[in-house]
Write an enzyme that holds these catalytic residues in place. Structure first.
Site: not given
Length: 793
Positions: A526, A533, A603
């Protein structure tokens, strides 16, 4: 050839801009070699200078002004301006002698040629020879102006022609008048390449580092004899380029580097010494392509000892250098760059024309085992390079703080480091032997690094693409990665793994061994948010505990530093937290929450962890560098111990009746660290020191803000305190130490007290009550210790 057109940019074997006329005597061939042309001009100058003086004066008379009368304005047979009509198809050879004598009348005035050289009667032979050399250069430039078709190049030739013509008339020395004089940019190309060698390869053993220096020298030599394309040619090839800026550099290059190759009466500079990054950027891409293409075409002509160097190592060297040339944050182009102590300097390129790929270094090249140079090669070639000239994508540009190494009090002088480095001659002492039986103290990634050096494993950043034709090998690797992740992450749905691995927005750093995938790290970048990530990270079970995981992460860190993304984020399950902690991850997230909320996948049951990268650290070689630093420190300690063990001569002054001497005059006393007693100095009397420290400690304990620090911090009251604070301290512990006479100096006492305040501020936020108590108690403590005379007021 250039990338976008059929324009020939040039090579070390063709004339200026590929179209300059040959040097006089070269037969008029437009592609005559630089060395041949300049050699023929030199021969002609030698012949003229060895002629009788009368012949020399006849030659100079043609180009000198008439001295017969003050009203005569004749400047010789040749007019200052070349004729406006185009030259004939086959111009007469310049070196053919013109039959003249000093009694013959001038073609421009009615006076004899002897009247043109009366000012040279008492001039020394050396000065006459110098003027003859300029005359030959004038004739060469006269031919250049006639034969050159490019307008920009013709204008430069004509300006230099007028300059040299004026020098003959006025018996002056040629000086190119310009707004700026060399060098035009700092650091120069030569210094930048030298910095690059230091920055990337200073950690290598001397033999491998010498190979790198040889490649760098060869590259600089190519630039010094590289022919630039004309501004008009470049405008056709790269219409969006800075045409005005390139034209300025092209003109400078002609005046100071190219034309003086033939006209040695003009001062000549090496291209690599007066130009910098701007010129290198304008030629690097095409130059790299042409050099590698020529190497492939001439590979059968290369000697065996050079073949591996040219065909294997040189392309990798150029790829690594290309990243630094076009990167906006590369430290090698900073004037504050401070090179490492072990890299050595690149020898200056000798100013003689050499054939392609000929180096000034004569040291042998190690070609054993395929000629592997260093793990740094694959480190940089395994991952995809950043696009040429790509702009910075991160929101905040990198500053030069990482590259500036300011002098810090207590730093070891660089001279001493260099001296110590010269004594460490055994490369295995710092880098370790290249064996499969590694010691228990080896770095986790050492085995993987050695396998990469031998070519056993490779690293590649790959990903699926919807815009390009599918590559069979990459698709097979992606399928292999999907299998590895599915087997090693059984709790993760296979469909989910497949979707992310083949998602064009995701990339995967793959670990390849014997042509098959054995591990990888799937990630999504990003750039606008300043982080990446990490989605999946796994190594197949039968290849674990070999350091592959650590080496994978180190490669990923260097890949992101090149792409100017300096933060990782990942959700780690309970089994992966230990691995990520070893790789520098922590629960302390440096990225602002607003930057990643809504971007990163959440998550359930996992822990968010982050890692901040330091762009000045070469992560794949970090453990090697640390090992090297340890060896340096070890040598420094050995030197210090040798100084401490030194035996000084005894005092003989007492035999002469001296009753008392200052203690500082005793030989060796200052080397022990002793300093005179005074205000703010150590108290030598143990009882006096004990009494002073006891009084101060009691006053500190009685202060109203001392309550948080009276006893050690309890784990149940401050969860995670001892994970953050490695060296806890409290007033109770200090009291016990004081009673046991632990504090033999005031510095020990002050260090423990200061640790209390530092620990408090490190663990607690600034707005907390504990933080404020630490600040107030610290001020009180220093007031009391000053009152006791233990430090200066």
């Amino acid at each position: 050839m250039s990338e976008n057109s059929g324009i020939q940019q040039g090579s070390p074997a063709i004339g200026a801009a590929g179209s300059a006329p040959a040097a006089p005597g070269a037969g008029g061939s437009e592609c005559s070699g630089t060395a041949v042309g300049s050699a023929r001009i030199a021969v002609k100058k030698t012949q003229l200078r060895s002629s009788p003086r009368l012949k020399k004066l006849e030659k100079l008379g043609v180009y000198s002004s008439c001295k017969a009368e003050g009203a005569c304005k004749c400047n010789g047979w040749k007019s200052q301006n070349p004729p406006p009509t185009p030259p004939p198809p086959t111009p007469p050879r310049i070196e053919q002698p013109i039959a003249v004598n000093l009694l013959e009348p001038c073609r421009s005035c009615s006076h004899s040629l002897g009247d043109h050289v009366t000012h040279l009667e008492n001039v020394s032979e050396e000065e006459v020879n110098r003027l003859l050399g300029i005359v030959v250069d004038v004739e060469y430039l006269y031919t250049c102006v006639h034969k050159e078709e490019d307008a920009d190049t013709k204008q430069v030739y004509f300006s230099l022609f007028k300059l040299l013509r004026k020098c003959v008339l006025q018996m002056g020395k040629p000086v190119v008048e310009a707004l700026e004089s060399p060098p035009f940019e700092k650091p120069s190309i030569e210094q930048g390449v030298n910095n690059f060698v230091q920055y990337k390869f200073s950690h290598l053993p001397s033999k491998e580092r010498q190979t790198i220096v040889e490649l760098a020298t060869m590259f600089l030599n190519q630039i010094n004899y590289w022919q630039l394309e004309t501004p008009s040619q470049r405008k056709q090839r790269v219409p969006t380029d800075d045409a005005a800026g390139y034209k300025i550099n092209y003109t400078r290059w002609l005046c100071y580097c190219n034309v003086p190759l033939f006209c040695d009466s003009l001062p000549r500079y090496e291209t690599t010494q007066i130009f910098g990054r701007t010129l290198l950027r304008s030629v690097f891409t095409v130059m790299r392509k042409q050099l590698l293409e020529q190497a492939r075409q001439e590979k059968d002509k290369l000697p065996p000892e050079k073949r591996t160097l040219i065909l294997t190592h040189f392309p990798k060297f150029l790829s690594m250098l290309e990243e630094e040339v076009y990167s906006c944050s590369s430290p090698i182009w900073s004037e504050d760059f401070m090179a490492g102590s072990s890299g050595g300097q690149i020898p200056r390129v000798i100013s003689v024309a050499r054939p392609l790929y000929c180096s000034s270094s004569s040291s042998p090249v190690d070609t054993a085992g395929g000629g592997s140079v260093s793990p740094a090669w694959k480190t940089n070639s395994a991952v995809e390079p950043s696009p040429c000239g790509e702009k910075r994508k991160s929101s905040e540009p990198l500053s030069h703080e990482y590259t500036k190494k300011s002098r810090v009090i207590g730093d070891i002088p660089m001279e001493l480091i260099n001296e110590v480095m010269s004594t460490i001659t055994d490369p295995t002492a710092m880098l370790g032997p290249e064996t499969s039986l590694l010691s228990a103290h080896s770095a986790r990634d050492e085995a993987a690094r050695l396998e990469e050096r031998r070519g056993v494993i490779e690293f590649h950043v790959i990903g699926n693409s919807l815009n390009q034709k599918p590559n069979k090998k990459i698709l097979m690797w992606l399928v292999g990665l999907q299998n590895v992740f599915s087997h090693q992450l059984p709790r993760m749905p296979k469909e989910y793994i497949t979707r992310l691995v083949f998602d064009p927005k995701h990339k995967t750093l793959s670990l390849i061994k014997d042509g098959r995938v054995i591990g990888g790290i799937c990630f999504r970048m990003f750039p606008s948010q300043g982080f990446t990530e990490i989605v999946f990270c796994a190594v197949t079970s039968n290849e674990q505990v070999k350091g592959y995981g650590t080496h994978l992460m180190n490669h990923l860190k260097e890949y992101h530093i090149k792409h100017e993304i300096l933060n990782f984020l990942t959700y780690a399950d309970e089994y992966a937290i230990g691995y990520f902690k070893k790789q520098g991850f922590s629960k302390d997230i440096k990225v602002p929450k607003a930057k990643y909320v809504g971007y990163i996948k959440d998550y359930e049951g996992a822990t968010l962890m982050g890692c901040e990268l330091n762009p000045s650290i070469p992560y794949t070689e970090f453990s090697v560098i640390i090992k090297k630093q340890k060896e340096i420190i070890k040598k420094l300690i050995e030197r210090k111990q040798a100084q401490i063990r030194k035996v000084y001569p005894g005092l003989s002054c007492f035999k002469e009746g001296v009753r008392q001497i200052p203690i500082e005059s005793i030989p060796g006393i200052r080397e022990t660290g002793w300093k005179p007693v005074g205000k703010g100095k150590e108290v030598k009397d143990p009882d006096q020191l004990y009494s002073s420290l006891k009084n101060i400690l009691q006053q500190v304990k009685s202060h109203q803000n001392a309550w948080p620090f009276m006893e050690p911090v309890k784990k149940n009251e401050a969860p995670g305190y001892y994970q953050v604070i490695r060296f806890p301290m409290d007033l109770k512990t200090m009291t016990e130490r004081l009673k046991s006479r632990y504090y033999t100096t005031r510095k020990l006492f002050m260090a423990d007290m200061q640790r209390i305040f530092t620990n408090c501020r490190e663990y607690n936020p600034p707005e907390s009550e504990y933080y404020k108590c630490a600040n107030l108690l610290e001020k009180f403590f220093y007031v009391k210790i000053k009152e006791a005379g233990l430090i200066d007021k």
